[in-house]
Design a protein around this motif. Structure first.
Motif: not given
Length: 639
Positions: A215-231
């Protein structure tokens, strides 16, 4: 179609569910856990659940408690294993995960105490290896974890598996990453007080779970969520290892999903509904991709990047380009309060009334000038009735050294000129004594917090007077949720909302400016904005509110995407300098900020660089070239 295929080929390596809010996402996760618990109970088997700590799973635990108390969900067949614990850490410590789990879950449900497993933060160095082996053995003896829930750190860590953790790592003792320590500093009263080690489940332990939910909530987590899913998978971002798992799902709120390709560039993934905002978003993205001004985009550019259907909708690139260029042009104004006696058909703010009542809300005593200092100067100089309201005191962000320095000045002043207030001086002496004798991790005394609050008030008043707002137009709301003396705050209550309602009823503004900076890692901005929206909804039906407009600004943490901008206020070099000097008035937040976040730049540097970058972006898209720009999004609070 080479370009679009290259863009799409690495996206969405993990199944993702996106919810409108963290509350809805948390309920969905809790409901899924409840289903699995009940299913195992009918089979008369234990349900083995891996648990996480921190702010992320709090909503899940609250819903599980509700399901137990109101719907009879039993945890008698549940066996839990927590991911991690600081080392050393006493169970009774306010920062221990033992205490966290009991306060937020275990003390409120019928789980058996022998079924609760949390790494022991009190064991000696010679015992750690054996303890970790036994922890793994206990999990294996139950057939492994049926479900592991996770949060994600800004460095990409899961559990305390920091960057560099190996794929085959098991439960072990680890050194904490500098980013993790910095993020925890607010809970421990400073970096120096954060344990530098921990016990954590390993990557292999997590991947051996039958199901994983992150789980991840909020804009502050958006950059690392992108990396975890797409990198690509890398040990530098341990969460990318989850791409190996056959049954893993990321559960996100809208803010945490903002940088995912499917959210950020949906036109690459199939048919979409082309409304005005989506067209602006796609066209500005395309212009930056091909490095052309908007008016120079061609039919070929649109076709190569998956927008053939947009071409068909608008007939040709010329029509699209003109539409978006004009749309962007109409956001720009040097008159944020409205230009008197002007045609306001295509202006962000109406021309009448020429002199408006304006309420500027600022979460902390410096967010206003950091985010909209130049606009502040414009509004005041153009004759509007500008009023400023600070939601909270910001006193916990003042260093002890500042109190000691000002205390010494007062002593010197009284000693030189005499006549000091004995009661006030006694309070000051008490605060100084407590500060000098307090141990790491001790809370501020009420006396010290009061003095720190006064320091921030003085700084805010000085900054407001500098930009043209007199002291009598400045209000300190001191919202109750903030008054804990610690980083952890109380839940928002009706008392908080009432404070804002009463203030708005006094001012009756035609324009409201407020911090909509939900990327704030400390959460105060989000709470204050939520309270403001609740207050406005409560005031629905008031005559003055009918023509009131709410403008959202961003603070020190992020800027609006250009597709979301409704008003852009250009700043001259002199206005940029004025804004920086207003930020300088907040001396306690300069040079040595207690809670700066990951960005090491000072707040005035962040503001300058962000405003310059926004102006440069408009320039690249083919608009006029300005020194800097402050941008705002219009909020429809009536929905």
């Amino acid at each position: 179609m080479k370009e679009i295929n290259q863009l799409k080929q690495t996206y969405q390596n993990i199944e993702t569910s996106v919810y409108d809010s963290k509350e809805l996402g948390s309920v969905a996760v809790a409901q899924r856990i409840a289903q699995l618990i009940r299913k195992k109970a009918t089979q008369e088997k234990p349900f083995v659940l891996g648990l996480a700590t921190g702010a992320t799973p709090l909503g899940v635990y609250a819903e599980l408690v509700r399901l137990h108390k109101e719907e009879g969900l039993s945890f008698e067949n549940v066996v839990t294993f927590n991911l991690d614990e600081y080392l050393p850490m006493a169970p009774a410590d306010k920062n221990s995960y033992v205490r966290f789990m009991h306060e937020n879950l275990f003390d409120h449900i019928d789980i058996k105490s022998e079924n609760v497993h949390i790494p022991d933060g009190t064991i000696g160095e010679e015992e750690v290896v054996d303890f970790c082996r036994e922890y793994e053995a206990k999990i294996a003896s139950l057939g492994g974890l049926d479900l592991q829930i996770l949060g994600i750190g800004r460095s990409g860590h899961i559990g305390f598996n920091e960057p560099g953790s190996g794929l085959y790592s098991l439960t072990r003792r680890v050194k904490l990453d500098a980013i993790t320590i910095k993020d925890a500093a607010k809970d421990f009263g400073g970096v120096a007080n954060v344990p530098h080690e921990a016990i954590t489940m390993g990557i292999s332990t997590i991947l051996n779970a039958k199901r994983v939910v992150l789980m991840a909530w909020g804009e502050s987590k958006a950059p690392i969520v992108k990396k975890a899913i797409e990198d690509e998978i890398t040990d530098l971002i341990p969460a990318t290892y989850l791409q190996y798992h056959s049954n893993v799902r990321f559960v996100l709120d809208n803010d945490a999903a903002t940088e995912l390709a499917t959210t950020d560039m949906p036109w690459l993934f199939g048919d979409i509904e082309w409304n005005d905002r989506m067209i602006r978003k796609a066209v500005t993205w395309l212009a930056l991709q091909v490095q052309k001004p908007v008016l120079k985009l061609t039919d070929e550019d649109y076709t190569k990047y998956g927008m053939r259907d947009l071409l068909e909708k608008c007939c040709n690139s010329y029509n699209i380009n003109i539409k978006v260029f004009n749309d962007l042009q109409h956001t720009i104004t040097g008159w944020p309060g409205g230009k008197p006696n002007a045609d306001d058909t295509n202006r962000p703010a109406p021309s009448e009334p020429a002199k408006k009542k304006i309420a500027v809300f600022s979460p902390h005593p410096d967010d206003d000038v950091i985010s909209m200092g130049g606009t502040f100067i414009r509004l005041a100089s153009q004759g509007h009735d500008v009023n400023v309201a600070y939601h909270v005191s910001g006193n916990i962000a003042v260093a002890d050294e500042d109190v000691l320095r000002y205390a010494k000045f007062i002593k010197m002043f009284n000693g030189t000129f005499g006549g000091g207030d004995s009661v006030a001086e006694a309070k000051l002496d008490k605060a100084v004594e407590i500060i000098k004798n307090r141990k790491p991790g001790d809370l501020d005394s009420p006396e010290a917090l009061e003095i720190k609050g006064l320091l921030r008030r003085l700084e805010a008043i000085n900054a407001d007077e500098f930009v043209g707002v007199p002291e009598e137009k400045v209000t300190f709301l001191d919202m109750p949720f903030y008054k804990t003396g610690t980083v952890e705050k109380k839940p928002l209550s009706q008392d908080d909302i009432d404070v804002i309602v009463n203030y708005l009823q006094q001012i009756k503004p035609q324009q409201i400016y407020a911090a909509a900076d939900l990327a704030d890692p400390h959460g105060t901005h989000g709470v204050c904005f939520e309270a403001l929206i609740a207050a406005l909804k409560q005031l629905e039906g008031e005559a003055w509110l009918e023509n009131c407009v709410l403008w959202g600004y961003r603070g020190a943490w992020a800027e609006w995407n250009i597709a979301d901008v409704d008003m852009a206020v250009p700043l001259s070099p002199c206005e940029v300098d004025g804004k920086i000097k207003a930020i300088y008035c907040h001396g306690s937040q300069k040079d040595n900020v207690l809670f700066p976040g990951e960005d090491k730049r000072e707040f005035w540097e962040r503001a300058r660089d962000r405003n310059n970058a926004t102006a440069e972006l408009y320039d690249k898209l083919g608009l006029a070239e300005y020194e800097a720009m402050e941008v705002f999004a219009k909020y429809d609070f009536r929905k």
